[in-house]
Design a protein around this motif. Structure first.
Motif: not given
Length: 327
Positions: A146-152, A159-169, A268-274
């Motif tokens: 899942a490719v997700r976003q996090e705005y400033d 959550t510890a249930e998923l792993d986060r992988h940074p992609i870009t700002t 916003r930070q864009i990251f992938a979640v697995t």
């Protein structure tokens, strides 16, 4: 007691989705088929796993216990498959990735093409989905990434249930009607104009409001648009200024000035979640897609997606973008 792993997945879906009908939709089967699988699983378990509640069903205490174990069992099976794939050094099979609209087109599509070009046995499937839906689908294993976003100013609960992988700002840009003659990189310069913003409940809408407050003013928000294409059209019509992230600026209509935001900086930070891999490796196919996403992201060597806009004449756009009709 022998428990069928496929039926455990059905129970997991019912627990995750909150009912038989929703689980059937996620599994692409009929509600009747889900009910039959639950009945058979109850027989295997030797106890009732669901019970009637109004027009639907809820899990019994035994069903809740087994559903919690089911998620761990399904994860263990996935880890075993990943371990075998690593052992055989094979990058192939299907990877399903979900992404929110502006990233799906500008980032995920070229990354999927890149990954498949590098690995001919890899099949990447792209699904457009908002963040909450993609996270639910990820937990249910109907998607793999899942490719997700996090705005400033609008942090995402981790959550510890998923792993986060940074992609870009993805930095925010100030866009104004060219007819105003007020192209600027500073929010404070536009404290007296009407504004276009996303819906109040959205991360983008909340981030815009907070950025304006940090710049020292309350924005006069007269128009709300969830779709960035509509935001750009409203600005092109002279109806207001707006804050828009760089990935949403691929098709900017004529009559719009674009400037990277200067002060206060926001984005916003864009990251992938697995799904969590624990102590084991990622499936090579998933790892290949994650590497393609990082390589395709703005500002990376070999990137094919738009980067940050540079200051300049009215109508300056992020690198590689051409003014044209909004799709």
């Amino acid at each position: 007691m022998d428990l069928d792993v496929r039926r455990l997945r059905v129970l997991h879906e019912v627990a995750l989705r909150g009912g038989v009908t929703a689980a059937a939709g996620a599994l692409h089967v009929t509600p009747s088929a889900v009910s039959q699988q639950l009945v058979q699983l109850s027989r295997e378990a030797g106890c009732e796993l669901v019970e009637r509640s109004g027009r639907g069903v809820v899990l019994t205490a035994a069903g809740q216990v087994l559903a919690a174990h089911a998620e761990r069992i399904l994860g263990a099976v996935e880890h075993a498959v990943a371990g075998l794939a690593v052992l055989h050094q094979r990058v192939g099979g299907t990877v399903r990735v979900a992404a929110f609209p502006s990233a799906a087109g500008a980032l995920v599509a070229p990354a999927a093409a890149r990954a498949m070009a590098e690995h001919p046995d890899l099949d990447v499937r792209v699904v457009e989905a908002e963040d909450l839906q993609s996270q639910l689908d990820l937990r249910s294993a109907t998607i793999d990434v899942a490719v997700r976003q996090e705005y400033d100013h609008v942090p995402v609960t981790r959550t510890a249930e998923l792993d986060r992988h940074p992609i870009t700002t993805d930095p925010m840009h100030l866009i104004t009607p060219a007819g105003w003659g007020r192209a600027t990189r500073r929010l404070a310069d536009l404290s007296d104009v009407p504004w276009v913003a996303s819906a109040e409940h959205t991360p983008c809408g909340r981030s815009t409001l907070r950025a304006c407050h940090l710049a020292g003013f309350e924005p006069d928000i007269r128009h709300r648009a969830i779709d960035f294409a509509l935001t750009l059209d409203l600005v092109a019509a002279g109806l207001g200024a707006a804050l828009v992230p760089g990935l949403a600026l691929r098709n900017v209509p004529h009559g719009v000035d674009v400037r990277p935001l200067d002060a206060p900086l926001t984005g916003r930070q864009i990251f992938a979640v697995t799904r969590p891999r624990g102590d084991g490796p990622l499936r090579p196919a998933i790892d290949a897609l994650l590497r393609a996403l990082a390589a395709t992201a703005p500002g990376r060597p070999g990137s094919t997606t738009p980067g940050r806009a540079a200051p300049g004449r009215p109508g300056t756009l992020p690198a590689g973008l051409v003014p044209g009709p909004v799709q």
